[in-house]
Motif scaffolding. Structure first.
Motif, short mmCIF file in Angstrom:
data_model
loop_
_atom_site.label_atom_id
_atom_site.label_comp_id
_atom_site.label_asym_id
_atom_site.label_seq_id
_atom_site.Cartn_x
_atom_site.Cartn_y
_atom_site.Cartn_z
N ASP A 147 -7.54 0.84 6.23
CA ASP A 147 -8.91 0.37 6.03
C ASP A 147 -9.02 -1.13 6.37
OD1 ASP A 147 -11.29 1.71 3.95
OD2 ASP A 147 -11.47 -0.36 4.61
N ASP A 199 -7.48 -3.89 3.23
CA ASP A 199 -8.91 -4.23 3.15
C ASP A 199 -9.22 -5.01 1.88
OD1 ASP A 199 -11.68 -3.78 4.32
OD2 ASP A 199 -11.98 -2.94 2.33
N HIS A 221 -10.56 -8.87 1.81
CA HIS A 221 -11.81 -9.29 1.16
C HIS A 221 -11.54 -10.48 0.24
CE1 HIS A 221 -14.85 -6.36 2.26
NE2 HIS A 221 -14.04 -5.35 2.00
N HIS A 260 -12.93 -0.20 10.68
CA HIS A 260 -13.68 -1.42 11.00
C HIS A 260 -12.72 -2.57 10.79
CE1 HIS A 260 -13.77 -2.36 6.73
NE2 HIS A 260 -14.16 -1.14 6.51
N GLN A 293 -12.53 -7.02 9.83
CA GLN A 293 -13.19 -7.94 8.90
C GLN A 293 -13.39 -9.29 9.59
OE1 GLN A 293 -12.27 -8.59 4.90
NE2 GLN A 293 -11.72 -6.50 4.41
N HIS A 320 -17.31 -7.36 6.01
CA HIS A 320 -17.63 -6.50 7.14
C HIS A 320 -18.92 -5.75 6.87
CE1 HIS A 320 -16.15 -2.96 4.88
NE2 HIS A 320 -15.25 -3.79 4.42
ZN LIG Z 1 -13.96 -3.36 2.83
#
Ligand SMILES: [Zn+2]
Length: 545
Positions: free
Chosen positions: A41, A251, A255, A298, A300, A503
């Motif tokens: 992720d 992920d 973040h 995806h 970031q 994102h």
């Molecule tokens: Zn995320």
């Protein structure tokens, strides 16, 4: 790890015993190929490339360098967000999912994916009638089930784990026991390490989020990764036809600290090790004929939090203060909110702006702790206008209209609103529908989709993907009447929630990911949208039918 093998061996013996007692059917063997998808992720293509060059992902590097696996570039469309990606990849539809948190006009309620029930309802309504790529398989750590009958920590099944999934997981009691034991030991080691670090340097240990880091590390990195890896290993031995596992470690860390922060890269390295363990299991069951894929949903973008930049209220408040509160209008209470008794007592103060200390206290609560007053975090509603901030994106909805409002109708109420917003602090682009199609406002000027190269997306080789993404996003009925992005604000990327990696937007890193696959597998379509993955992965289902 040999001890893992002992645990799995015991567990297989248990499975055989259950089968002998005729409690289940043996795995079907045959000539069909089986499917294993591992999602990392939030990993952009560029961070993957850097990590490979710097030996941060030794297994993936070897897979590509020595085993001939290919890296096919993929563009994931807009929004760059896990639910939109997974619905498109799992069901082959262009979803109406403009973000992680948004308002559904038709149901007159918000959709917030971590909330129990929301993901399941979105999957039921939007995947209607289509066969998911995981039909009869397993989904772990995903937003949607993709038709899987075994689901563990998949958002759509959090409140109601599927029977088979629960049984399969519980039948793996040995696996669970082993995970518990290993997780406990590993947590204890992490705890001791963290305490030592904080004792050695209390200020910096806590200042840069030492405790938060600890919680994330124990909660996600150790437990979930361990659990997923063992449950997937179990499924691989059993020959489950299609498996999708999502490792979220990277992920989450990105973040919290940014997509290229050493802690995020360490999380990535642990994911790489987990994938290596799955690979070793795969090599022991060549008869099952698994095709092995590693992909990302995806990337970031590094960003600064909006409130750090403006030193003011969150955007869902400042948009009202600066643009949307008509002068002289009184504030209305939130329609349909489940206000607590305490909150209703405050409402009088909120509608009248009474002077004095208590009013200041109410204002403070309203700004910093809106949920105390019966409002959700990251949501404000005044006079029929609802604002939701979901990350680097915020949505403005005019609730009196059944259909999304065009620019012409918005600006009849608030002249030049889109242009003014697009030069406001911390805002990059503002997207809006118009009589002549979607428009993008940037630095005070408007651009049609065929003019993006002259403004906000100059120098982008994938400009067509950006235009397609904006067209798709603004065609979603649930996208706000205004879609505001903090990505590409004048002083850098901005997120409207407290995070330094974000994102949902259209920056190159957010949109560009990858699919790693075996050289024996032909990927025939170019992957310019996750919908293209569906036609590839659905073949595994067709072959079974
Ligand atoms: Zn995320």
């Amino acid at each position: 790890m040999p001890l893992d093998d002992v645990a799995l061996g015991l567990q297989r013996a248990l499975d055989r015993l259950i089968r002998r007692l005729r409690l289940g059917k043996p795995p079907v063997s045959g000539h069909r190929r089986r499917l294993l998808i591992v999602q990392i992720d939030g990993l952009s293509r560029s961070v993957l490339d850097e990590a490979m060059a710097r030996r941060r992902v030794p297994f993936l590097t070897r897979l590509v360098g020595q085993r001939g696996y290919r890296i096919t570039p993929m563009s994931v469309g807009l929004p760059t967000s896990t639910p939109a990606f997974q619905l498109a990849a799992m069901y082959g539809v262009r979803p109406d999912i403009p973000g992680f948190h948004y308002h559904d006009r038709r149901r007159k309620s918000d959709v917030y994916f971590p909330r129990a029930g929301d993901a399941a309802r979105v999957e039921q309504t939007q995947a209607a009638g289509r066969r998911g790529i995981l039909d009869g398989g397993g989904a772990y750590g995903c937003i949607f089930t993709g038709g899987a009958e075994s689901n563990l920590l998949t958002f759509a099944m959090i409140r109601r784990p599927s029977g088979a999934g629960l049984l399969r997981t519980v039948s793996g009691a040995v696996v669970i026991g082993w995970v518990l034991l290993k997780g406990t030991v590993a947590s204890a080691i992490e705890l001791v390490r963290a305490v030592l670090r904080i004792v050695a340097d209390p200020v910096s240990g806590l200042r840069d989020g030492g405790w938060k880091w600890l919680a994330i590390k124990i909660g996600i990195s150790v437990w979930l990764r361990e659990l997923f890896t063992l449950v997937v290993s179990r499924d691989l031995y059993a020959g489950v036809p299609a498996i999708y596992v999502n490792y979220v470690d990277y992920d989450v860390a990105a973040h919290a600290w940014g997509p290229r922060h050493p802690r995020a890269l360490r999380a990535l390295r642990r994911v790489d090790a987990a994938i290596h363990r799955l690979w070793r299991v795969l090599r022991r069951v060549p008869e099952h004929g698994y095709d092995f894929y590693v992909l990302s949903d995806h990337g970031q973008a590094a960003c600064v939090p909006y409130r750090e930049l403006t030193d003011g209220p969150p955007i869902e408040q400042s948009l009202f203060d600066d643009f949307l509160d008509p002068p002289g209008a009184t504030r209305t209470a939130v329609a349909g909110s489940r206000a607590r008794p305490l909150a209703s007592g405050f409402k009088a103060f909120r509608t009248q702006r009474a002077p004095g200390l208590f009013q200041r206290f109410v204002n403070y609560l309203e700004r910093d702790f809106p949920w105390v007053l019966g409002e959700q975090r990251e949501v404000r509603e005044r006079a029929g206008i609802r604002v939701i901030s979901a990350g680097p994106d915020a949505f403005v909805y005019f609730l009196d209209s059944e259909e999304p409002l065009t620019l012409e109708r918005i600006e009849a109420r608030f002249p030049e609103l889109a242009a003014k917003l697009s030069i406001s602090t911390g805002i990059g682009t503002v997207l809006v529908r118009s009589e002549s199609g979607p428009l993008c406002f940037w630095r005070g000027r408007r651009y049609g989709l065929d003019e993006l190269h002259t403004g906000p997306f100059a120098r982008r080789a994938d400009i067509e993907r950006v235009a397609e993404g904006i067209r798709d996003l603004m065609a979603m009925p649930s996208a706000g009447d205004l879609v505001i992005y903090g990505i590409d604000a004048p002083r850098g990327n901005v997120s409207f929630i407290p995070e330094v990696g974000a994102h949902a937007g259209a920056s190159l890193d957010e949109m560009s990911t990858f699919l790693i696959h075996s050289p024996n597998v032909e990927v025939t379509t170019s992957l310019t949208h996750p919908i293209h993955l569906y036609s590839h992965f659905a073949r595994y289902q067709t072959a079974a039918a």
